[in-house]
Each structure stands twice: as structure tokens, then as C-alpha cells.
Write a protein that holds these residues in place. Sequence first.
Motif, mmCIF file in Angstrom:
data_model
loop_
_atom_site.group_PDB
_atom_site.id
_atom_site.type_symbol
_atom_site.label_atom_id
_atom_site.label_comp_id
_atom_site.label_asym_id
_atom_site.label_seq_id
_atom_site.Cartn_x
_atom_site.Cartn_y
_atom_site.Cartn_z
ATOM 1 N N GLY A 16 -4.306 -20.280 -5.121
ATOM 2 C CA GLY A 16 -5.092 -19.242 -3.983
ATOM 3 C C GLY A 16 -4.248 -18.387 -3.205
ATOM 4 O O GLY A 16 -3.076 -18.290 -3.449
ATOM 5 N N HIS A 17 -4.956 -17.492 -2.600
ATOM 6 C CA HIS A 17 -4.266 -16.570 -1.459
ATOM 7 C C HIS A 17 -3.604 -17.403 -0.597
ATOM 8 O O HIS A 17 -4.293 -18.223 -0.030
ATOM 9 N N ILE A 18 -2.573 -16.697 -0.117
ATOM 10 C CA ILE A 18 -1.925 -17.176 1.394
ATOM 11 C C ILE A 18 -3.147 -17.051 2.382
ATOM 12 O O ILE A 18 -3.359 -18.197 3.397
ATOM 13 N N GLU A 64 2.745 -12.626 -14.210
ATOM 14 C CA GLU A 64 1.895 -13.651 -13.006
ATOM 15 C C GLU A 64 2.442 -13.506 -11.599
ATOM 16 O O GLU A 64 1.759 -13.411 -10.526
ATOM 17 N N GLN A 78 1.828 -10.232 -10.118
ATOM 18 C CA GLN A 78 0.365 -10.404 -9.573
ATOM 19 C C GLN A 78 0.173 -11.250 -8.331
ATOM 20 O O GLN A 78 -0.169 -11.027 -7.241
ATOM 21 N N GLY A 79 0.750 -12.522 -8.172
ATOM 22 C CA GLY A 79 1.029 -13.412 -7.152
ATOM 23 C C GLY A 79 1.289 -12.595 -5.823
ATOM 24 O O GLY A 79 0.887 -12.763 -4.873
ATOM 25 N N ASP A 137 -7.563 -9.140 -8.061
ATOM 26 C CA ASP A 137 -8.448 -8.867 -6.823
ATOM 27 C C ASP A 137 -9.303 -7.685 -7.105
ATOM 28 O O ASP A 137 -10.683 -7.917 -6.912
ATOM 29 N N LEU A 138 -8.626 -6.464 -7.132
ATOM 30 C CA LEU A 138 -9.199 -5.291 -7.087
ATOM 31 C C LEU A 138 -10.223 -5.108 -8.290
ATOM 32 O O LEU A 138 -11.452 -4.740 -8.089
ATOM 33 N N ARG A 139 -9.488 -5.571 -9.605
ATOM 34 C CA ARG A 139 -10.542 -5.721 -10.868
ATOM 35 C C ARG A 139 -11.891 -6.627 -10.362
ATOM 36 O O ARG A 139 -13.045 -6.238 -10.881
ATOM 37 N N ILE A 189 1.931 -9.198 -5.366
ATOM 38 C CA ILE A 189 1.139 -8.151 -4.537
ATOM 39 C C ILE A 189 -0.290 -8.399 -4.134
ATOM 40 O O ILE A 189 -0.860 -7.887 -3.393
ATOM 41 N N THR A 190 -1.018 -9.602 -4.727
ATOM 42 C CA THR A 190 -2.166 -9.920 -4.241
ATOM 43 C C THR A 190 -2.186 -10.955 -3.101
ATOM 44 O O THR A 190 -3.118 -11.616 -2.541
ATOM 45 N N GLY A 191 -0.883 -11.268 -2.598
ATOM 46 C CA GLY A 191 -0.765 -12.048 -1.580
ATOM 47 C C GLY A 191 -1.156 -13.654 -1.690
ATOM 48 O O GLY A 191 -1.538 -14.384 -1.061
ATOM 49 N N ARG A 192 -0.640 -14.052 -2.960
ATOM 50 C CA ARG A 192 -0.833 -15.550 -3.284
ATOM 51 C C ARG A 192 0.702 -16.503 -3.335
ATOM 52 O O ARG A 192 0.692 -17.312 -3.479
ATOM 53 N N LEU A 201 0.960 -1.282 -12.352
ATOM 54 C CA LEU A 201 1.393 -2.421 -11.777
ATOM 55 C C LEU A 201 0.485 -2.901 -10.851
ATOM 56 O O LEU A 201 0.483 -4.178 -10.568
ATOM 57 N N PHE A 202 -0.234 -1.802 -10.098
ATOM 58 C CA PHE A 202 -1.201 -2.359 -9.037
ATOM 59 C C PHE A 202 -2.585 -2.616 -9.571
ATOM 60 O O PHE A 202 -3.335 -3.119 -8.908
ATOM 61 N N THR A 203 -2.827 -2.236 -11.041
ATOM 62 C CA THR A 203 -4.065 -2.606 -11.329
ATOM 63 C C THR A 203 -3.926 -3.664 -12.357
ATOM 64 O O THR A 203 -4.839 -4.546 -12.056
ATOM 65 N N SER A 204 -3.165 -3.500 -13.070
ATOM 66 C CA SER A 204 -3.071 -4.760 -14.205
ATOM 67 C C SER A 204 -1.531 -5.113 -14.405
ATOM 68 O O SER A 204 -1.079 -4.814 -15.513
ATOM 69 N N PRO A 205 -0.828 -5.929 -13.445
ATOM 70 C CA PRO A 205 0.262 -6.312 -13.751
ATOM 71 C C PRO A 205 0.504 -7.250 -14.887
ATOM 72 O O PRO A 205 -0.336 -7.738 -15.320
ATOM 73 N N GLN A 257 0.919 -1.276 0.047
ATOM 74 C CA GLN A 257 -0.148 0.029 -0.073
ATOM 75 C C GLN A 257 0.942 1.413 0.025
ATOM 76 O O GLN A 257 0.666 2.061 -0.652
ATOM 77 N N SER A 262 -4.000 -17.461 -10.981
ATOM 78 C CA SER A 262 -3.097 -18.053 -10.300
ATOM 79 C C SER A 262 -3.702 -18.792 -9.205
ATOM 80 O O SER A 262 -4.850 -18.715 -8.691
ATOM 81 N N VAL A 269 -5.617 -5.545 -4.507
ATOM 82 C CA VAL A 269 -4.801 -4.872 -5.612
ATOM 83 C C VAL A 269 -5.215 -5.712 -7.021
ATOM 84 O O VAL A 269 -5.487 -6.904 -6.954
ATOM 85 N N ALA A 270 -4.487 -5.421 -8.089
ATOM 86 C CA ALA A 270 -4.494 -6.265 -9.559
ATOM 87 C C ALA A 270 -5.857 -6.891 -9.704
ATOM 88 O O ALA A 270 -6.784 -6.339 -9.661
#
Lengths: 268, 238
Positions: free
Chosen positions: B4-6, A257, A260-261, B81-83, A263-266, A250-254, A224, B2, B78-79
Motif C-alpha cells: 500500500g501507499h505510505i 517494482e 513503481q513503489g 496509479d495513473l493507469r 514514484i507512487t509513494g509506496r 518511467l512515469f507511466t509504466s516503470p 512532478q 506492490s 503516476v505509473a
Amino acid sequence: MQIQAEENVESHPNTDHGVIISTRDVNVYYGDNHALQGVSLNINKHQVTSLIGPSGCGKSTYLRCINRMNDTVDGCRVTGEILLDGVDIYGPDVDEVLLRARVGMVFQKPNPFPKSIYDNVAYGPRIHGLAQNKDDLDEIVLTSLEKAGLIKEVQDRLHSSGTGLSGGQQQRLCIARALAVRPDIILMDEPCSALDPIATAKVEELIDELKENYTIIIVTHSMQQAARISQQTAFFHLGEIVETGNTEKLFTSPSDERTQGYITGRFG
Amino acid sequence: MSSGHIVKSFDEELEDVRNTIVEMGGLAESQLEAAVRSLTERNTELALKTIEADKAVDSLEQEVDNKAIRVLALRNPVADDLRLVISALKIASVLERVADYAANISKRVIALNTSPSLAPISSIPRMGDMVRRMIDDTLKAYAIGDPDLAYDVWRRDQEVDQLYNSMFRELLTFMMEDPRSITSCTHLIFMAKNIERIGDHMTNIAEIIIYQVTGEMPTEPRPKGDKTSVTMIENENP
């Protein structure tokens, strides 16, 4: 190489977002550990660039290449090219003391000297001989404290100890100390990770103001924060740059993969 | 997408938002189908039921809003998820409109059923079926995140517009020939317009899906085929 401290700030208009630092194929080895692998990245002038990525990805290592802090690490070897305004900072004629005046640094944990607030800020200008007399020095100290947004809080106690300030104030004191030697570039290594949200907001607001006159590169673990304060973001992973570009994009459409993984916490 | 989330509960919350949208879409689709069937069957009771069912869609929209706001506030998505969350908010409001159109058609069916049928209705079920299939495919594209299927729906709207144009002309001619049919024909024109609008809304949703999946809006200009707003009856002012 001539590393001039102040002229560069004034000689370029603040709207110029041309490249100030150009990194080409930089590799860093700590002994056998290949910590940074072929990193190429351009840093734009008068913008904030965030370096993000999981622990051990090489972002702090990259940051420390820019003011040759890695020189002090035993067994550290740097290859490739880092150009500051077109001049290789690892060139044979470069005086790293002058380089570090031009490329200031603020660390994760506020680290004021055990001296007065005034002396903390005056320390750099004294060493570099930036002040002709006491009035000059006063001027530099007060201006730096003002630029760091700290002057109102400390003007009545300039001669009390810097370590007596709150964590957030100490961090802004460290920023004032960096500003006092008139750098062009300020490197920040997780500058807010030890601060509460209010102190963090003040530092972020300060960064936003400082980018008018300085180029800022910040390492942060807070997605953030990177999104809030930077215009460019570079995502590091396993010693490489995976993706770099406009922060909003980068934060809306990286594109990658892995970005994306992460920054979204995957990311595992 | 991708893995799942952590934090697994984050995945569950996003899945929940997605499922609520699919449920809303399913309801809206069946309401359109029921509204058109109430016309062909002259079934006032079914029309009343369809109007009543609109409330369920309204409350689902509220549910999507609440869930999406919660995710925005607590998860800072974000990314992709946000969309997903932003798309859900937009799609929910479009689907709510779709159900309103179905309810409006049903209201007109009730009005039409108070007098004997004087107007040709055959094009309405054809349009209704075409648009219902668009809704169905839109929901499929949403559920599986298929931008190609979304593009397909997006392009199909033109056929609906063409059918609407010809129906508009047909009904105008009919009214000129038999002024007693003006009331019922006007209702039919509005119904056809409602169905045509639902088709337009599906293209909106298709665009949102394309954005959600690819991160970019469609680059082609949107197909437009509704010419009725500039249509005049020939020799209207001799």
C-alpha cells in the motif's frame, strides 16, 4: 586532456542527442561507506536528465562526481570511469578548474557572492580570463543574465548587491553565474527546493530553454518536477541505479517494482 | 501490485474508484440479463424497469468521473496509479454505453410485445448469455487485475460476431419469406446488433485492463467477425 569551454557547444548541432557523459561502473566511498555502487549511466547531450531517489540514495554523490566536487571531501574515493566526450575526467592530465568551468553547478540554496549582481556574473569570466576588455565583460554579463531570464528584472540595478534579490532571482543569478563561464553541462542539485511555485516555474521554464544549448543534469525530490522538465530519468536506490530511461515511460509504466513503489509513494 | 501507499487515504480513494467501476459493471450486466429475459418472457413490466435502471448506471458514471478527477487533481498519480485512474474513466464511459444498449433492447421489447410474436427469437438469448458471461469475466479480470482473463474475453468476441452473422442471415431470410414479420424481425436485428456491440465494448474494456495491468496495449490485431455490414441477400438484384 584539453578541456575547451565553448567550442563544444557550437560545434555540435542542438538536435544532437548523442551521449556526452558516459559513466561506467562508478563506485564512490566516503571512508568505509560505499555510497555509490557500480553505477553506469549515459547522459545525452542537450537533454535534461533527472536523478531521483530517496535521501541518501547516492544521486547527489553521483552529480558531484561529474565535476569532481567530491575531490574536496576528505576520505572520498572514486573508482570507475566517467568519460566526458570520450575523455576520462579522473585522468591524470585533467585540470579540475577547467573541468568545473565546462561543468557548471547550481546548488539547492541560492548562494550569490556578497557582491554586486554584475560582479557575481563577472567573477568566473574574470578568473578564467574570458574577457579581453571591459566591453567584452559587459557583453558576457548581460548575455548571461539574459539567458538566465533575469535581465529585465535587474538591468537597472546591476551594481546593487546580489543578496538583495528574492530567492528565485538569486537562484537565476546563480544560473547566470554558471552560464558566464560558457559551460557545456550544468549540474543542478535541487535548485527549486527553496523556491515558491512561481519562482520554481520560472526556473523550470529556464531549464527548458537552456537545454537547447546545454546539457542539464538535475537532482530533484519532486517527482512532478522530474516528470515536467526532463527527457531522461534515473532512479537511484541504496547507492545503485535501479532504473533509467525515457521520463515518460518511467512515469507511466516503470519496469522495476522499486521504481513503481517509489514514484507512487509506496516506499517505506 | 506492490504494498500500500505510505498515505493510506490514497489507497482508500483508489479502492473506492475501483469498487464503483465493479458496481457499475454489475448493474450493466444485470440490465442486459433483464432486457433479454423481458424478451423471452414477453414481460413489458420488466422491460420498463430495465429502462428505468439505466439512470443508476448514468449516476455511477458521474460518480467515477468525480472521484477520478479528484484523485488526479489532489494526488498527482503516476505509473500504475495513473493507469488505474485513466482506465477507470474510460471503462466507466464504456459501461454507461453498455447500459444504454440494454435499455434500447428493452424499448424494442415493449414495441414487440404490442403484437403477437412472428419472428424467431431463440438466437437472442444465446447471444445475450454469451455476452453476459463476457461482461462477468471482464469484471473479474478487472477486479483481480488478470490480463490473461482479459485476453480470453478479448478473443471470445469473435464467437459473438459469428452468431450475430448467422442470426442476421436467418432474419433476412425470414423477412423475405413472410413480409408480415418485417417489423418484428427488424427490431430483433437491432437487438442482436446491440448485444453484439456490447461484446465489442467488452473487448475495449479488456484492452484497457491489459494496459492498466501491464502498461502496454495488446499487440495482436483485434479479432473482427461482424460481416453483416457487407452482407447482401443473394439474388437481391437479379
